[in-house]
Design a protein around this motif. Structure first.
Motif, PDB file in Angstrom:
ATOM      1  N   ARG A  33      -3.245 -97.173   2.469  1.00 36.67           N
ATOM      2  CA  ARG A  33      -4.547 -96.615   2.079  1.00 36.67           C
ATOM      3  C   ARG A  33      -4.546 -95.097   2.194  1.00 36.67           C
ATOM      4  O   ARG A  33      -5.014 -94.386   1.302  1.00 36.67           O
ATOM      5  N   VAL A  34      -4.007 -94.606   3.304  1.00 36.51           N
ATOM      6  CA  VAL A  34      -3.994 -93.153   3.498  1.00 36.51           C
ATOM      7  C   VAL A  34      -3.106 -92.487   2.445  1.00 36.51           C
ATOM      8  O   VAL A  34      -3.503 -91.508   1.798  1.00 36.51           O
ATOM      9  N   SER A  48      -9.717 -84.559   4.820  1.00 38.41           N
ATOM     10  CA  SER A  48     -10.857 -85.321   5.357  1.00 38.41           C
ATOM     11  C   SER A  48     -10.605 -86.818   5.232  1.00 38.41           C
ATOM     12  O   SER A  48     -10.870 -87.591   6.162  1.00 38.41           O
ATOM     13  N   THR A  49     -10.089 -87.227   4.079  1.00 38.73           N
ATOM     14  CA  THR A  49      -9.851 -88.654   3.869  1.00 38.73           C
ATOM     15  C   THR A  49      -8.819 -89.185   4.854  1.00 38.73           C
ATOM     16  O   THR A  49      -8.988 -90.268   5.427  1.00 38.73           O
ATOM     17  N   ALA A  50      -7.747 -88.400   5.044  1.00 35.49           N
ATOM     18  CA  ALA A  50      -6.704 -88.855   5.971  1.00 35.49           C
ATOM     19  C   ALA A  50      -7.278 -89.007   7.380  1.00 35.49           C
ATOM     20  O   ALA A  50      -7.024 -90.007   8.064  1.00 35.49           O
ATOM     21  N   ILE A  51      -8.078 -88.030   7.795  1.00 35.44           N
ATOM     22  CA  ILE A  51      -8.666 -88.109   9.150  1.00 35.44           C
ATOM     23  C   ILE A  51      -9.560 -89.337   9.265  1.00 35.44           C
ATOM     24  O   ILE A  51      -9.453 -90.128  10.210  1.00 35.44           O
ATOM     25  N   LEU A  52     -10.421 -89.511   8.284  1.00 35.31           N
ATOM     26  CA  LEU A  52     -11.387 -90.616   8.358  1.00 35.31           C
ATOM     27  C   LEU A  52     -10.693 -91.969   8.271  1.00 35.31           C
ATOM     28  O   LEU A  52     -11.092 -92.919   8.947  1.00 35.31           O
ATOM     29  N   LEU A  84     -15.182 -88.564  18.706  1.00 38.99           N
ATOM     30  CA  LEU A  84     -15.224 -87.121  18.468  1.00 38.99           C
ATOM     31  C   LEU A  84     -14.506 -86.751  17.170  1.00 38.99           C
ATOM     32  O   LEU A  84     -15.021 -85.994  16.336  1.00 38.99           O
ATOM     33  N   VAL A  85     -13.336 -87.335  17.011  1.00 40.57           N
ATOM     34  CA  VAL A  85     -12.562 -87.011  15.813  1.00 40.57           C
ATOM     35  C   VAL A  85     -13.279 -87.524  14.562  1.00 40.57           C
ATOM     36  O   VAL A  85     -13.309 -86.850  13.527  1.00 40.57           O
ATOM     37  N   LEU A  86     -13.873 -88.700  14.699  1.00 41.12           N
ATOM     38  CA  LEU A  86     -14.611 -89.240  13.554  1.00 41.12           C
ATOM     39  C   LEU A  86     -15.754 -88.302  13.160  1.00 41.12           C
ATOM     40  O   LEU A  86     -15.984 -88.025  11.979  1.00 41.12           O
ATOM     41  N   LEU A  87     -16.422 -87.806  14.172  1.00 41.42           N
ATOM     42  CA  LEU A  87     -17.527 -86.873  13.913  1.00 41.42           C
ATOM     43  C   LEU A  87     -17.005 -85.616  13.212  1.00 41.42           C
ATOM     44  O   LEU A  87     -17.574 -85.165  12.207  1.00 41.42           O
ATOM     45  N   LEU A  88     -15.906 -85.088  13.734  1.00 46.55           N
ATOM     46  CA  LEU A  88     -15.345 -83.876  13.127  1.00 46.55           C
ATOM     47  C   LEU A  88     -14.896 -84.148  11.684  1.00 46.55           C
ATOM     48  O   LEU A  88     -15.071 -83.311  10.795  1.00 46.55           O
ATOM     49  N   GLY A  89     -14.307 -85.300  11.499  1.00 49.15           N
ATOM     50  CA  GLY A  89     -13.884 -85.669  10.151  1.00 49.15           C
ATOM     51  C   GLY A  89     -15.051 -85.742   9.190  1.00 49.15           C
ATOM     52  O   GLY A  89     -14.994 -85.227   8.059  1.00 49.15           O
ATOM     53  N   PHE A  90     -16.130 -86.361   9.644  1.00 45.41           N
ATOM     54  CA  PHE A  90     -17.315 -86.449   8.782  1.00 45.41           C
ATOM     55  C   PHE A  90     -17.912 -85.074   8.519  1.00 45.41           C
ATOM     56  O   PHE A  90     -18.347 -84.773   7.407  1.00 45.41           O
ATOM     57  N   LEU A  91     -17.940 -84.251   9.560  1.00 44.36           N
ATOM     58  CA  LEU A  91     -18.494 -82.902   9.369  1.00 44.36           C
ATOM     59  C   LEU A  91     -17.655 -82.114   8.363  1.00 44.36           C
ATOM     60  O   LEU A  91     -18.189 -81.391   7.527  1.00 44.36           O
ATOM     61  N   SER A  92     -16.364 -82.285   8.474  1.00 44.81           N
ATOM     62  CA  SER A  92     -15.488 -81.596   7.513  1.00 44.81           C
ATOM     63  C   SER A  92     -15.759 -82.093   6.097  1.00 44.81           C
ATOM     64  O   SER A  92     -15.879 -81.309   5.148  1.00 44.81           O
ATOM     65  N   LEU A 147      -6.882 -81.746  11.653  1.00 42.78           N
ATOM     66  CA  LEU A 147      -8.110 -81.013  11.964  1.00 42.78           C
ATOM     67  C   LEU A 147      -7.834 -79.511  12.073  1.00 42.78           C
ATOM     68  O   LEU A 147      -8.642 -78.684  11.635  1.00 42.78           O
ATOM     69  N   LEU A 148      -6.689 -79.177  12.639  1.00 41.11           N
ATOM     70  CA  LEU A 148      -6.349 -77.754  12.776  1.00 41.11           C
ATOM     71  C   LEU A 148      -6.180 -77.095  11.405  1.00 41.11           C
ATOM     72  O   LEU A 148      -6.642 -75.972  11.187  1.00 41.11           O
ATOM     73  N   VAL A 149      -5.541 -77.811  10.506  1.00 41.25           N
ATOM     74  CA  VAL A 149      -5.366 -77.249   9.154  1.00 41.25           C
ATOM     75  C   VAL A 149      -6.726 -77.096   8.474  1.00 41.25           C
ATOM     76  O   VAL A 149      -7.001 -76.083   7.807  1.00 41.25           O
TER      77      VAL A 149
END
Lengths: 486, 566
Positions: free
Chosen positions: B246-247, B341-345, B372-380, B463-465
């Motif tokens: 999927r990713v 964003s898609t990869a993170i989510l 936390l990461v999910l939140l950051l991913g969504f925010l991105s 996330l860093l990128v």
């Protein structure tokens, strides 16, 4: 009858020409044919002495290898040439001989890989295989209608005996009709041109008929020859018989039925394609129709040999179109296509032979379920062969398709469009089989043991497709060099 | 140019995963862990090699391709050659691909106990083919890598089983795309001496020919990019495929489609591009709105995210076919940002099964790393300032505000059309954002599943990128800018060449004839002095025209998004 006065004795003495000039066969150009026939005789003699079957298979394989090697050696050393004007061995015919011997060897390996119960019932089958290859060789080397028709007859009789009792009657019936049409067409062409020679048919026609006028006899003759040869070549609309023949045929004879038969017919068809100006257009249309119908047939089929019959029809269509477009682009694309489709179809027949476990049970596409988990190498080989048929670069099938479609695009754009649509269906077929092999859970049925011979055949064929694609330029140059030798 | 003195760095980057896959294939299956570590090692090595692309990048305002390998003839009789090079757009996609492959291999660990070897093999093959497709300059080689990527993604997706309906969608999409590309290859190999970009872009083909070739290639690439209405295969894949598939499909395959459009379609068919760009922008806007609405109706996270991706790809297409500096800039950022964003989510978010097991509104007291990461991913993904998506969407929206339906036709009701189009565009963007918020609230309960912490750690580089590109976009846009300029310049030169071919040799600019009625009027883009009109034309090319003088209405969409364009 225009031109009939030119060589009245020729048709009447057609058979006598062949018999009277047998002594002329002792020439380098006839070595491949003699090697095949000699091996066939040896196999029959060994069979009388109840020699081991493996020995006969080895002898047959040796005969095929010698014939192929000699064909190339004789041509490249410049010793080829005409055998009393009725046959010749030039670069093109050497390539055909190479192909027929390769197909014969594939049949032998397939037979050796089958379980004993499904193997050859009678050792004379090896002789039949060699005879079939001889028939094809005669057609490829012929410059005259009589050897062409005799060669076709030898091929058909041998194949009818090889494929087994259930479908032999249908095969004999259809090929009898094909032979009759071809013979009658040849007779009409003789009436139009006054010669049984096929080499200079176009020149003779041009001399005997005023420019711009149609010679109705030549048109009718050409039409009949085309109908007859297209029946042998399983070109639509003369293709319906093949599915039934393949479904009931003895599986090791499959490669011969799928490959040698269309290629031999192409060699015969090469004689007449210039005798009727509209013939090329008609052949291009029939070829492209066959591509679509063949792949659709393969996609719908639940039987594995039935699907392979569809693939054969489609590949024959491609071959026909490549042959029709050849004068514009040279003879390289059709020969390259013949080789690439040969490798792919041989690999798929090896797959069918692996799946078949019982003599009276027809292998089905559903039997492939879970093949990827159980026999990953066989599954990978089959997938590569299918992808080559679907023109995935850099597999040989894609390079062949690109090469011949490129040359055909200008003159036969409609036919090229139909072939591309056919390739779309080939992708669907590839996807369906790939999904069945790799993503469906394995069925409960008992699998036959995949013998090393079958695995070797499948893997070698698939590897050949990859190599032939990567080294396409080198191969094409070699084919161009060899086919240029006249 | 090749700044490494002819060293084939790009070939090495493509070859390393292939070699790794070959080793994985011949390794004994019993050595499961060795095999996985080997795959991760190979993919990581490839990532570190690809860093040389950034380290050795030469700032070049002309936008010339760099790290060029070749051209070396492969099949000269068919005009096929091995020719790899990257530009400012592709270098980021290459970096993203090499970064993602080892992360996905590590993330796939718990999912691939029984299919470890196959997963490692297909991930490496997919990575190699994607890298090949992103870097090749030859259309035939592009087709090779692209189709290999499609096939390997299909086999990777089906490792854990694949329903027949979903497989049928994928196969049908693959078949149509392959045939369309083959048709282009057959035709172009017959009329061009070579199939690489320089050969394709010089001496444009006749208009009719360009038109059908353009549509064939755009459709093929559109199917690969899962553009609406060719997105069904992608949605099904996201519903049923294994997690690594999927990713990788969401990132690699979709990127290849966009890369094909930018790299081959735009320079090869300039007449058709300028003629059909408005139609494609309109279709993409409709697709954006449709996908956003469909995403809203999805009950599971993977499905909603899949539709959001379709909407984003349509948005990228709008940017590409705006044929403007800002639009193409935004599209490039969007392609990268969407992929990140898609990869993170997908790595942290719940799968279809997990979400069905966990109640939507259950209590989740764990404030763990996954959450936390999910939140950051969504925010991105929501394009908050500081994320790459913010740069992408704001640039793209601003670029599109300069776009007009019929720029040089005063009689046309352009204002009405503009307003309608803006409304649809803003609607699509808003609903996309709403979808993400809704998905976040629904997916939060399942972020405390076992293994989430490890998955969350894997997303840290991504996330860093995202943060780097959002905070310092100039790092990326300095590389993208010259390439975009050059690309638009190639389109312009194609139009100019066509114009010169139509004009009589001795005619002065004032006597320049109008083209036949069945051909696109390319003269509308070119005033008498030979340069494009900067103020009103759809194509605003070449030169530092970043100063934006837009009317008030162009601020509406950014304001609705909560974005300040200044």
């Amino acid at each position: 009858m225009p031109g009939a006065h030119l060589d009245c004795a020729a048709p009447l003495g057609g058979v006598s020409i062949v018999t009277a000039r047998l002594s002329a066969l002792a020439q380098p150009a006839s070595v491949p044919l003699l090697a095949l026939l000699a091996c066939a005789v040896c196999v029959l003699l060994l069979d009388l002495g109840r020699a081991p079957r493996r020995l006969m298979a080895a002898l047959s394989l040796t005969g095929l290898i010698i014939a192929a090697a000699m064909a190339v050696i004789v041509v490249t050393s410049g010793q080829g040439g005409s055998i009393q004007g009725i046959m010749s061995l030039d670069g093109s015919s050497a390539l055909f001989v190479l192909f027929f011997c390769g197909v014969g060897a594939a049949c032998l390996l397939t037979e050796q890989g089958m379980p004993a119960a499904l193997g050859m019932r009678d050792a004379s089958g090896y002789a039949l295989l060699l005879l079939a290859a001889s028939g094809s060789t005669i057609v490829a080397q012929s410059n005259h209608w009589m050897p062409t028709i005799i060669g076709m007859a030898v091929l058909h009789v041998s194949l009818a005996a090889l494929i087994g009792s259930q479908s032999a009657w249908l095969y004999v019936l259809v090929q009898g009709l094909s032979q009759a049409l071809t013979l009658f067409g040849a007779v009409l062409l003789y009436g139009a041109t006054g010669t049984m020679q096929t080499g200079g048919l176009l020149d003779v026609l041009a001399r005997s008929v005023p420019q711009g006028t149609a010679n109705s006899l030549a048109v009718l003759g050409t039409g009949l020859v085309i109908a007859g040869v297209c029946t042998s070549m399983v070109i639509a609309p003369f293709h319906i018989w093949l599915r039934r023949a393949c479904r009931h045929a003895w599986v090791p004879a499959g490669p011969m039925l799928s490959l040698a038969l269309p290629a031999t017919a192409v060699a015969a068809l090469a004689h007449v394609r210039h005798t009727w100006t509209a013939a090329s257009d008609l052949l291009a249309l029939l070829g492209s129709m066959s591509v679509i119908l063949g792949y659709v047939d393969a996609l719908r089929s639940r039987s594995l040999p039935g699907a392979l019959a569809g693939v054969t029809i489609a590949q024959s269509g491609c071959l026909l179109l490549a042959w029709v477009a050849a004068p514009d682009s040279g003879w390289v694309p059709p020969f390259y296509l013949m080789g690439s489709s040969g490798l792919a179809i041989v690999s798929l027949w090896a797959l069918a032979a692996s799946v078949q476990s019982e003599a009276n049970r027809e292998p089905a596409v559903d039997d492939l379920a879970g093949l990827g988990q159980r026999r990953p190498w066989l599954g990978a080989a089959a997938t590569l062969s299918l992808l080559s048929i679907a023109a995935l670069p850099p597999l040989a099938g894609s390079i062949a398709l690109l090469a011949f479609l490129r040359s055909a695009a200008a003159a036969y754009s409609g036919a090229v469009g139909m072939v591309l649509a056919g390739v779309g269906v080939a992708w669907l077929l590839t996807g369906r089989w790939t999904w069945t092999m790799w993503m469906r859970p394995p069925t409960d049925r008992q699998w036959a043991r995949t013998t090393p011979e079958l695995l070797l055949l499948a893997v070698l064929s698939a590897g050949g497709l990859v190599l032939a694609g990567i080294c396409a330029e080198m191969l094409m140059r070699w084919i161009a060099g060899l086919s240029a030798i006249v | 140019m090749n700044q490494l003195g002819g060293f084939p760095l790009l070939t090495l980057i493509v070859a390393v995963p292939v070699l790794g896959a070959a080793i994985v294939l011949f390794l004994r299956p019993a050595r499961g862990d060795t095999l996985r570590w080997l795959a991760v090692l190979v993919a990581s090595a490839d990532f570190f090699i690809s860093l040389f692309l950034y380290m050795g990048w030469v700032p070049d305002l002309s936008g010339t391709v760099q790290f060029q390998d070749g051209p070396w003839p492969w099949i000269p009789s068919l005009g096929i050659q091995h020719h790899l090079a990257i530009d400012g757009v592709n270098v980021h996609l290459v970096g993203l691909t090499t970064l993602l492959a080892p992360l996905v291999l590590l993330a796939a660990w718990p999912h691939s106990t029984s299919t470890g070897r196959a997963t490692a093999f297909w991930v490496l093959i997919l990575e190699a083919s994607t890298l090949g497709a992103l870097t090749t300059r030859d259309l035939a080689c592009f087709a090779l890598f692209w189709l290999t990527a499609l096939v390997s993604a299909f086999l990777l997706a089906g490792l854990t089983g694949y329903p027949s309906g979903a497989a049928a969608h994928y196969i049908a999409a693959m078949a149509i795309a392959a045939v369309l590309m083959l048709a282009c290859l057959v035709y172009l190999s017959g009329v061009r001496p070579g199939l690489d970009i320089p050969n394709l872009s010089t001496n444009p083909l006749p208009w009719q020919t360009q038109a059908w070739l353009f549509w064939a290639m755009t459709l093929a690439m559109g199917i690969t990019s899962a553009l609406c209405p060719f997105h069904l295969w992608y949605i099904d894949t996201q519903r049923h495929a294994s997690p690594p598939a999927r990713v990788l499909i969401s990132v690699m395959l979709l990127n290849i489609g966009c890369c094909g459009l930018i790299r081959f379609c735009l320079p090869a068919f300039p007449l058709a591009v300028t003629r059909f760009a408005p139609a494609l922008v309109l279709l993409s806007t409709i697709g954006l709105a449709y996908a956003a609405v469909r995403a809203l109706g999805q009950r599971t996270f993977p499905s909603a995210l899949a539709y959001w991706n379709v909407a984003q790809m349509n948005l990228a297409l709008i940017g590409i076919f705006s044929l403007q500096n800002l639009g193409l800039h935004g599209a490039t950022f969007l392609i990268v940002g969407r992929a990140l964003s898609t990869a993170i989510l997908l790595l942290v978010g719940p799968t279809q099964d997990e979400q069905q097991r966990v109640p939507s509104h259950g209590a989740n007291p764990h404030g763990n790393a996954g959450r936390l990461v999910l939140l950051l991913g969504f925010l991105s993904a929501l394009a908050i300032p500081g994320s790459v998506e913010f740069i992408a969407q704001s640039t793209l929206v601003l670029g599109m505000m300069r776009w007009r339906w019929q720029p040089d036709n005063p009689g046309a009701p352009s204002a009405v059309w503009d307003w309608l189009w803006y409304a649809l565009f803003a609607f699509g963007l808003l609903v996309s954002a709403w979808t993400l918020l809704r998905s976040y609230s629904h997916s939060l309960p399942s972020t405390s599943r076992p293994g989430t912490r490890r998955q969350a750690l894997l997303t840290v580089p991504l996330l860093l990128v995202t943060l780097l590109a959002g905070v310092r976009p100039s790092v990326f846009s300095d590389m993208i800018g010259p390439t975009v300029h050059r690309l638009l310049g190639e389109i312009m030169s194609g139009l100019e060449t066509d114009l010169r071919q139509k004009a009589p040799p001795a005619s002065s600019p004032e006597e320049m004839p109008s083209p036949p009625s069945d051909q696109p009027d390319t003269t509308q883009w070119l005033p008498a002095h030979g340069h494009p009109p900067m103020a009103s034309a759809s194509i605003t090319v070449l030169g530092p025209e970043y100063v934006i003088s837009c009317p008030a209405r162009t601020w509406i969409a950014p304001l609705l998004l909560g974005v300040c364009p200044s």
